[in-house]
Write an enzyme that holds these catalytic residues in place. Structure first.
Site, PDB file in Angstrom:
ATOM      1  N   CYS A 142      -6.672  65.492 -30.852  1.00 54.15           N
ATOM      2  CA  CYS A 142      -7.687  64.776 -30.086  1.00 54.15           C
ATOM      3  C   CYS A 142      -8.877  65.679 -29.769  1.00 54.15           C
ATOM      4  O   CYS A 142     -10.009  65.201 -29.646  1.00 54.15           O
ATOM      5  CB  CYS A 142      -7.086  64.205 -28.812  1.00 54.15           C
ATOM      6  SG  CYS A 142      -6.456  65.465 -27.681  1.00 54.15           S
ATOM      7  N   HIS A 179      -5.892  65.549 -21.791  1.00 55.05           N
ATOM      8  CA  HIS A 179      -6.664  64.846 -22.813  1.00 55.05           C
ATOM      9  C   HIS A 179      -8.108  65.312 -22.748  1.00 55.05           C
ATOM     10  O   HIS A 179      -8.603  65.729 -21.699  1.00 55.05           O
ATOM     11  CB  HIS A 179      -6.563  63.343 -22.586  1.00 55.05           C
ATOM     12  CG  HIS A 179      -7.004  62.538 -23.767  1.00 55.05           C
ATOM     13  ND1 HIS A 179      -6.547  62.768 -25.046  1.00 55.05           N
ATOM     14  CD2 HIS A 179      -7.883  61.500 -23.865  1.00 55.05           C
ATOM     15  CE1 HIS A 179      -7.101  61.909 -25.878  1.00 55.05           C
ATOM     16  NE2 HIS A 179      -7.916  61.127 -25.187  1.00 55.05           N
ATOM     17  N   ASN A 212     -13.629  58.380 -25.362  1.00 56.93           N
ATOM     18  CA  ASN A 212     -12.234  58.736 -25.616  1.00 56.93           C
ATOM     19  C   ASN A 212     -12.014  58.726 -27.120  1.00 56.93           C
ATOM     20  O   ASN A 212     -12.221  57.701 -27.776  1.00 56.93           O
ATOM     21  CB  ASN A 212     -11.314  57.721 -24.940  1.00 56.93           C
ATOM     22  CG  ASN A 212      -9.843  58.105 -25.035  1.00 56.93           C
ATOM     23  OD1 ASN A 212      -9.467  58.979 -25.819  1.00 56.93           O
ATOM     24  ND2 ASN A 212      -9.017  57.436 -24.258  1.00 56.93           N
TER      25      ASN A 212
END
Length: 1000
Positions: free
Chosen positions: A188, A373, A393
């Site tokens: 990510c 995250h 995101n």
């Protein structure tokens, strides 16, 4: 009585004839007798000795690191030569060079494929071969822990881009953040970096510089370890579902009813479009840039497992060539300045990312914000008094649910128009600046460099001690013109050789000093998360600067060292080890230390002195051995000569006794005959045998003995009467012609004891050993008169005794020799020791060569029984083997590089503005008292980017106080104890004046 023994028992039975009951007798010698083990004598040590011994075992005496994994890697030297070029280059020119190389590679591959009418298949990263044969080299990295878990990656098939997409296109309306969707890889952070790059036009397009979609070849460039590299891939991608002919469960479920062209329908349903990809995807079903860029990035780092876990700032650095700094929410001093001067410049001079769960212990979500995250900062606006930021995101879903989130009460139609926002669960959401500081713990700020920036870099390798202090090795640079400068101290990115990174992890810090100033200019801030590099951005004046390095190393004993990983995979995964090992070798070639000319001369001098010392010690040892052997040879030779002389004297004595007996008998008969005819009182004659003072020579016979007739002396009658009355053995005069009556005591052979002793002494004394004549025994001339012989013998004996006393006195003044003094009798004659020949240089060379070869040969097996001392030594060795610090001592070695970005004007682009070099101590020169890790000494450049410290003997005491102070930071309380001088002097050491210079 008969005795019967039983071999199966520990006793024997005695059977008597009278049937007495058997008596048991213990057999003692059934097995070797084992003596009780003596307790080991413990030597008491002082606490300081114990600590010193511990540290001696803790740190290796020969620090080093494996720099090449591939045997006989001929590419290392070429890479090292390229890395040591310290000429500055603009950041744009550096990118252009890598892009040109990548384009040339793609053009060559396209030409080759069209020549053979085949699509491109990447032999170094072939997904299909890897999956079908179960090799998994593209999925799994080399594991450097003992019990690796099975990889979670389980793709089912591989297909080319045209077989997956109906109408594949690399970009559709350009690359945007909304295109990015994360797959099953934990990257990510990389996808968040892609989202961040999409905010600034042309940044993502700079990554893919060449492609031929028909041939199926794509070329990308990435920034790694301070330089741009190129990477080539084919168009094969992993899919989540297996092929129709290889599936089982999916096929059973699919064929639950009759279908027209069932296989084609299966492919369209399970293996077509972006949704069928196993890893990263584009939101549009026919767009391909995201999965292909992710694949190229995975290949550049070895495999897909290597890009799991990271920080958004590192991803932005790798994609743009920028420099990332960590900013923590709790450390922001002025939030107003941070908003106006930094966040408001997003997508211009800086790129920003934000993250949660900085310490790695968070979980779940907080009002839509996911823990652990990373997110991208897309925009920062201030409208009608509201400070708002647009975040993305990378998952393409999951949004903030607080104020200014989709559907919140803050939104009106007017605000939707002002911010050009549309609702939807696409991962894009707005949040206020106040909530941003509350919900996110860290920011990644990346400085972007335009064409007006130049960069100069240099790498080196150094050993990191356990104690944390500024290192002996330093960087030094000269700046010819004032201006903005970004200093970056970085270590190698171990992500692209995962499994071979070793047990040590390093944290970097540095401090900048300007020549002529006591205090440092600035120091770096130690980051919490991103350990790959640290940097400082400031404006510097022209001048000379020194960068002191402080590197903290931590060791994880749960990880395997490099050598064990190589051993584990050399057979099972050769191809993978070759690929990763090549990356490892080329990476560490950057820090290869090139020996300077002065270092080479110093090394030669040290080796020459060491060899000369070895020769001197060897010569002394050999001479001692030669003298000892010569002494024993001479002593043995003298002993043999003495024994031979004694034996010869004994033979001569027996002959003499026999002859004397015969003469005496003849003389007695003559006397009897004479007495019968004459009056013994009137006339008489006596035969007197005159002998020299020594035993006759070996060649003399009995008839050669001189005889002399003389008148009888006054003692003639007494002698004759004694002979006649006692009837004893005839008189034999002693060597000195003494006419004293002979004593009657005799040995078993009938020879008088006193005579035997005197004759043996007389026989041995005149003989001397002449070393120059190789053991020839010389005889003295015989004297015919008693007086002359006695005087000669006394003179010779006196001379010999005087020589012996002189030699003993001279020997006592000499230092004792451990090889000879304990074995040689000092009372022995050593006159011939000085005749030992000296050892030539050729003999020393042969002996040294022999010893070197002897050391290389394995020792012969020892069959002797171990002694008590051997057992004690073995116990000590066992203790050392059990000592974890001695078996695996501290041995941290790191390769670090310094990059200097400096902004230049157009007229200065062709000028060399920065001259960078490494300052390290000469390893072959003994350090002086002031040449320590805190020095900022004079340097001498060797012309290769490396320089060493010159001699400080001419500046004894110079800058002593400054040197001591440079080792400690101002906020280290230990610094107070090292400040020198009065109150004002100590104060100036902390806050110096601009013009203050070190004391002279």
């Amino acid at each position: 009585m008969s005795v019967t023994s039983s071999t199966s028992s520990e006793s024997v039975y005695l059977e008597r004839d009278d049937d007495i009951a058997p008596v048991a007798r213990t057999v003692i010698a059934k097995r070797p007798v084992s003596t009780a083990k003596m307790p080991k004598k413990i030597k008491q040590k002082t606490p300081q000795d114990t600590i010193d011994e511990f540290w001696a075992k803790f740190t290796t005496k020969a620090p080093g690191k494996a720099t090449t994994v591939i045997p006989h890697n001929s590419y290392v030297d070429l890479a090292a030569k390229h890395a040591h070029q310290t000429t500055g280059i603009t950041t744009q020119a550096s990118y252009d060079e890598a892009a040109a190389v990548c384009q040339a590679k793609v053009a060559k591959i396209v030409k080759e494929c069209r020549r053979v009418n085949q699509k491109y298949r990447d032999p170094h990263f072939d997904l299909e071969w890897d999956l079908k044969w179960g090799k998994r080299d593209t999925l799994e990295t080399l594991y450097n822990f003992r019990n690796p878990l099975q990889s979670k990656f389980k793709p089912k098939s591989v297909k080319r881009v045209p077989d997956i997409f109906e109408n594949p296109r690399f970009y559709i309306d350009g690359p945007t953040a909304s295109d990015v969707r994360q797959g099953r890889d934990g990257d990510c952070w990389l996808l968040a970096a892609l989202c961040t790059l999409s905010n600034k036009p042309s940044l993502i397009e700079r990554c893919c510089v060449a492609r031929d979609e028909q041939v199926g070849v794509y070329g990308f460039v990435f920034h790694r370890d301070g330089e741009w590299i190129s990477e080539i891939i084919d168009d094969k991608l992993f899919l989540t579902k297996p092929d129709f002919e290889e599936s089982f469960l999916e096929r059973v479920l699919w064929e639950d009813r009759e279908r027209v062209e069932s296989e084609e329908q299966y492919r369209k349903a399970y293996q077509s479009g972006s949704g069928s990809l196993y890893f990263a995807q584009c939101v549009h079903p026919d767009e391909t840039w995201v999965p292909l860029l992710e694949k190229a990035y995975a290949k550049a780092h070895g495999d897909f497992a290597a890009i799991e876990g990271g920080f958004t700032g590192e991803g932005i650095e790798d994609l743009t060539g920028g420099v990332t700094s960590e900013l923590y929410t709790s450390d922001i001093l002025d939030t107003e300045y941070f908003w106006k001067e930094e966040l408001m410049k997003v997508n211009e001079e800086f790129l920003f990312g934000c993250s949660t769960g900085m310490w790695g212990i968070g979980w779940g979500e907080r009002r839509g914000i996911l823990e652990l995250h990373a997110y991208s900062v897309m925009r920062a606006v201030e409208v009608d008094g509201h400070r708002l930021l647009l975040l993305q995101n990378p998952w393409g879903k999951g949004e903030w649910k607080g104020p200014w989130s989709d559907g919140s009460k803050e939104w009106t139609a007017e605000w939707l128009l002002k911010l050009n926002h549309r609702f939807g669960d696409d991962g894009s959401f707005w949040i206020s600046y106040k909530d941003l500081l509350r919900k996110y713990q860290a920011f990644d700020r990346t400085r972007l460099f335009g064409p007006e920036w130049k960069v100069t870099s240099l790498w080196t390798t150094l050993s990191v001690p356990w104690t944390l202090d500024y290192h002996d090795t330093q960087f030094a640079f000269s700046l010819t013109k004032s201006g903005p400068v970004v200093l970056v101290l970085s270590q190698l990115d171990d992500r692209y050789y995962r499994g071979l990174e070793g047990q040590y992890r390093f944290e970097l810090n540095f401090r900048l000093h300007k020549t002529g100033q006591e205090d440092y200019v600035v120091r770096s801030i130690n980051p919490y998360c991103q350990k790959r590099s640290v940097n400082v951005e400031l404006k510097l004046e022209a001048g000379d600067y020194t960068v002191l390095l402080k590197i903290n190393a931590t060791r994880d004993m749960g990880l395997l060292p490099i050598e064990e990983v190589v051993r584990n995979y050399a057979r099972e995964r050769r191809d993978k080890l070759v690929a990763v090992g090549m990356s490892y070798d080329l990476a560490h070639s950057k820090g290869k230390i090139i020996e300077s000319e002065e270092e080479r001369r110093a090394r030669k001098d040290v080796e020459k002195r060491k060899e000369q010392k070895q020769k001197e010690e060897l010569k002394k040892k050999l001479m001692n051995i030669r003298q000892r052997n010569h002494y024993y040879n001479v002593k043995e030779q003298n002993k043999r000569r003495e024994n031979k002389a004694k034996a010869k004297a004994k033979v001569q004595l027996r002959k003499y006794q026999k002859a004397e007996r015969e003469k005496t008998m003849r003389g007695a008969k003559d006397i009897e005959d004479s007495e019968a005819t004459q009056d013994p009182l009137q006339t008489g004659r006596r035969v007197q045998i005159l002998t020299p003072g020594s035993t006759p020579g070996p060649g003399d016979s009995q008839k050669d003995l001189p005889l002399k007739t003389s008148k009888p002396s006054q003692d003639t009658n007494a002698t004759m009467n004694s002979v006649e009355s006692e009837k004893s053995t005839p008189v034999a005069p002693d060597p000195g012609f003494d006419t004293t009556p002979v004593p009657q005591t005799s040995d078993a052979s009938g020879v008088p004891t006193e005579w035997a002793t005197k004759l043996a002494t007389a026989a041995a004394a005149p003989y001397s050993v002449d070393s120059s004549s190789s053991g020839v025994v010389s005889e003295p001339q015989s004297s015919t008169f008693k007086g002359q012989t006695t005087k000669a013998l006394e003179a010779q004996t006196s001379h010999t005794n005087q020589d012996r006393e002189d030699r003993n006195t001279k020997k006592a003044a000499e230092p004792p020799s451990p090889e000879t003094d304990s074995e040689i009798d000092s009372s022995s004659d050593e006159s011939d020791i000085s005749s030992v020949a000296d050892i030539s240089d050729r003999e020393l060379e042969y002996e040294l060569q022999y010893q070197l070869e002897a050391r290389a040969r394995p020792p012969p097996p020892v069959a002797a029984q171990p002694t008590a001392s051997d057992e004690a030594e073995k116990e000590e060795e066992d203790d050392d083997d059990n000592d974890e610090f001695l078996r695996s001592p501290w041995n941290a070695v790191v390769t670090v590089g310094l990059r200097i970005y400096h902004k230049v004007a157009k007229e200065d682009k062709d000028k060399e503005m920065v001259r960078l070099r490494v300052v390290r101590p000469n390893p072959h020169v003994k350090k002086t008292g002031h040449e320590n890790a805190k020095d900022a000494p004079r340097e001498k450049d060797n012309g290769q980017g490396n320089s060493h410290r010159g001699s400080r003997e001419d500046s004894e005491g110079e800058e002593q106080g400054v040197d001591m102070e440079k080792g400690l930071d101002v906020d280290d309380s230990s610094k107070d104890a090292t400040l020198i001088g009065d109150h004002e002097r100590r104060k100036k050491s902390i806050v110096p004046n601009e013009g203050l210079r070190p004391p002279r």
